[in-house]
Design a protein around this motif. Structure first.
Motif, PDB file in Angstrom:
ATOM      1  N   VAL A  38       0.835  -1.198   0.000  1.00 39.03           N
ATOM      2  CA  VAL A  38       0.000   0.000   0.000  1.00 39.03           C
ATOM      3  C   VAL A  38       0.872   1.251   0.000  1.00 39.03           C
ATOM      4  N   GLY A  39       0.456   2.234  -0.788  1.00 38.98           N
ATOM      5  CA  GLY A  39       1.203   3.489  -0.892  1.00 38.98           C
ATOM      6  C   GLY A  39       2.186   3.537  -2.037  1.00 38.98           C
ATOM      7  N   LYS A  40       2.505   2.388  -2.635  1.00 33.41           N
ATOM      8  CA  LYS A  40       3.415   2.370  -3.774  1.00 33.41           C
ATOM      9  C   LYS A  40       2.675   2.802  -5.046  1.00 33.41           C
ATOM     10  N   SER A  41       3.436   2.956  -6.128  1.00 34.09           N
ATOM     11  CA  SER A  41       2.859   3.358  -7.411  1.00 34.09           C
ATOM     12  C   SER A  41       3.256   2.338  -8.476  1.00 34.09           C
ATOM     13  N   SER A  86      -6.231   8.735  -9.997  1.00 38.56           N
ATOM     14  CA  SER A  86      -5.056   7.973  -9.595  1.00 38.56           C
ATOM     15  C   SER A  86      -4.627   6.953 -10.650  1.00 38.56           C
ATOM     16  N   GLN A 102      -1.220   5.686  -8.992  1.00 36.10           N
ATOM     17  CA  GLN A 102      -0.575   6.522  -7.989  1.00 36.10           C
ATOM     18  C   GLN A 102      -1.125   6.196  -6.603  1.00 36.10           C
ATOM     19  N   GLN A 103      -0.203   5.978  -5.639  1.00 40.88           N
ATOM     20  CA  GLN A 103      -0.582   5.738  -4.241  1.00 40.88           C
ATOM     21  C   GLN A 103      -1.644   4.645  -4.145  1.00 40.88           C
ATOM     22  N   GLY A 105      -4.018   1.722  -3.099  1.00 39.80           N
ATOM     23  CA  GLY A 105      -4.692   1.396  -1.846  1.00 39.80           C
ATOM     24  C   GLY A 105      -5.493   0.115  -1.995  1.00 39.80           C
ATOM     25  N   HIS A 108      -7.984  -0.299  -4.810  1.00 43.67           N
ATOM     26  CA  HIS A 108      -7.503  -0.529  -6.182  1.00 43.67           C
ATOM     27  C   HIS A 108      -7.387  -2.005  -6.524  1.00 43.67           C
TER      28      HIS A 108
END
Length: 307
Positions: A38-41, A86, A102-103, A105, A108
C-alpha cells in the motif's frame, strides 16, 4: 523390458505435451498475479507489439464500478470512462501504453487488462492486483507479566514467532476492509525468563521488537511491598498531624486561657456599715459648724437655732 521402456517414453511425452500446453495457455491469456505494498505506485505493461491500431485498459476493481482507458492510433486520441485520477497512462500511449496507479490502496485491488489490437489480432494481458498492508507491531506486558505481541491491521494476516520459543496463543480479528489483527500471548517455559522478542513475518516486510516483562510472582511481591510502604506512609503522616495538633492545643491554652465568669469581691462588715458611717460623719460636721457659729457670736444658749 522393451514394453516397459516404451511406456516410460510415452509417459514422458505426455508430460511434456501437458507442460507445453500449460505454457501456451499462460502465454495466450497473459495473466499475472501482482502484489504491491500500500502506498506504492505500480506500473502495468502491455504486450509489446507493432502496428498497434487501438489500446484499451479494462479495469474492474473490487470497490467501485469498472472503468476504461482507451487510445486510437488512427485518430491519435485518448479517452477515459469512470476512472479516478489515480489511474492514468504512464506517458504518451503512442510511445508507451503502460498504466500507472498513484498511491495504490486496498480499493484498487482487482483485474487490470490491457488489450492491444493489431493487424495480426488482439493480444490481452491481465494483472490480478492484490494490495499488501504491513501490520502495526506493538509489544507490551499484561497484568500477569506475560508478553503480548500485536500485529494490527495487516493484509494478509501476519505470522508471529517468539524468541526464545515458548507457549503462545495467537488470535485473529478480521476487519471490514480486509485487514486482520493477530494477537499472540507468550508464556516462557522458564519462569525466571523476563526478556522475549516478538518477530512478525509478513510479505510487506518483517519486523521485530524485544521487551522485558516481570513474572507474576515478582509483580505480586512488588505490589505487596508497595501496599506496605503506602500504609506506613499514611500512618506516619497521620501521627505527625496528631503530634502537631496536640502541641498546638497546649500552646493555645497557655497563651489564651479560657474566659470564666467574673467573681465578686468578698463583702465584709465594713462595706455593710459604710453608709451609716458617712451619715454620722456628715451630722458631726453640721453640728460642729453650728457650735462654732454660736461660740463666735456669743449667743445665748436658748437662742440657738434648732438643730
Amino acid at each position: 523390458m522393451r514394453a516397459g521402456a516404451n511406456m516410460k517414453v510415452a509417459g514422458k511425452t505426455v508430460c511434456v505435451f501437458v507442460l507445453l500446453t500449460i505454457i501456451k495457455v499462460t502465454e495466450t491469456v497473459g495473466e499475472s498475479n501482482v502484489s504491491v505494498t500500500v502506498g506504492k505506485s505500480p506500473v502495468f505493461q502491455c504486450t509489446k507489439k507493432s502496428n498497434v491500431t487501438m489500446i484499451t485498459w479494462k479495469i474492474s476493481p473490487k470497490v467501485g464500478g469498472p472503468c476504461t482507458l482507451g487510445y486510437r492510433a488512427d485518430h491519435n486520441k485518448t479517452d477515459r470512462t469512470n476512472c479516478s485520477d489515480s489511474m492514468n497512462w504512464k506517458s504518451r500511449p503512442d510511445w508507451d501504453p503502460a498504466l500507472e496507479i498513484q498511491q495504490v490502496g486496498i480499493a484498487h485491488e482487482g483485474n487490470y487488462t490491457c488489450e492491444l489490437v493489431t493487424v495480426d489480432g488482439n493480444f490481452p494481458t491481465t494483472y490480478l492486483l492484490s494490495v499488501l498492508v504491513p501490520p502495526r507491531l506493538s509489544l507490551y506486558c499484561d497484568g500477569h507479566g506475560s508478553h503480548v505481541c500485536e500485529a494490527a491491521a495487516g493484509k494478509p494476516p501476519a505470522w508471529v514467532w517468539w524468541v526464545p520459543g515458548g507457549n503462545s496463543t495467537p488470535k485473529e480479528e478480521s476487519h471490514g476492509d480486509g485487514t486482520v489483527t493477530v494477537l499472540s500471548k507468550f508464556t516462557a517455559h522458564n519462569t525466571s525468563m523476563t526478556n522475549a522478542t516478538c518477530v512478525v513475518f509478513h510479505p510487506a516486510g518483517n519486523q521485530s521488537k524485544s521487551l522485558t516483562c516481570h513474572p507474576s510472582g515478582i509483580n505480586f511481591v512488588v505490589l505487596s511491598l508497595s501496599i506496605v510502604f503506602s500504609l506506613l506512609s499514611i500512618i506516619i503522616f497521620m501521627a505527625v498531624i496528631c503530634y502537631f495538633k496536640i502541641h498546638s492545643d497546649r500552646y493555645c491554652h497557655k497563651t489564651k486561657p479560657l474566659e470564666s465568669a467574673p467573681t465578686l469581691p468578698p463583702q465584709d462588715d465594713t462595706m455593710e456599715v459604710e453608709p451609716y458611717t458617712t451619715y454620722v460623719q456628715k451630722e458631726n460636721v453640721i453640728y460642729n459648724s453650728v457650735s462654732d457659729l454660736t461660740v463666735g457670736q456669743n449667743l445665748p444658749q436658748g437662742l440657738l437655732p434648732p438643730t
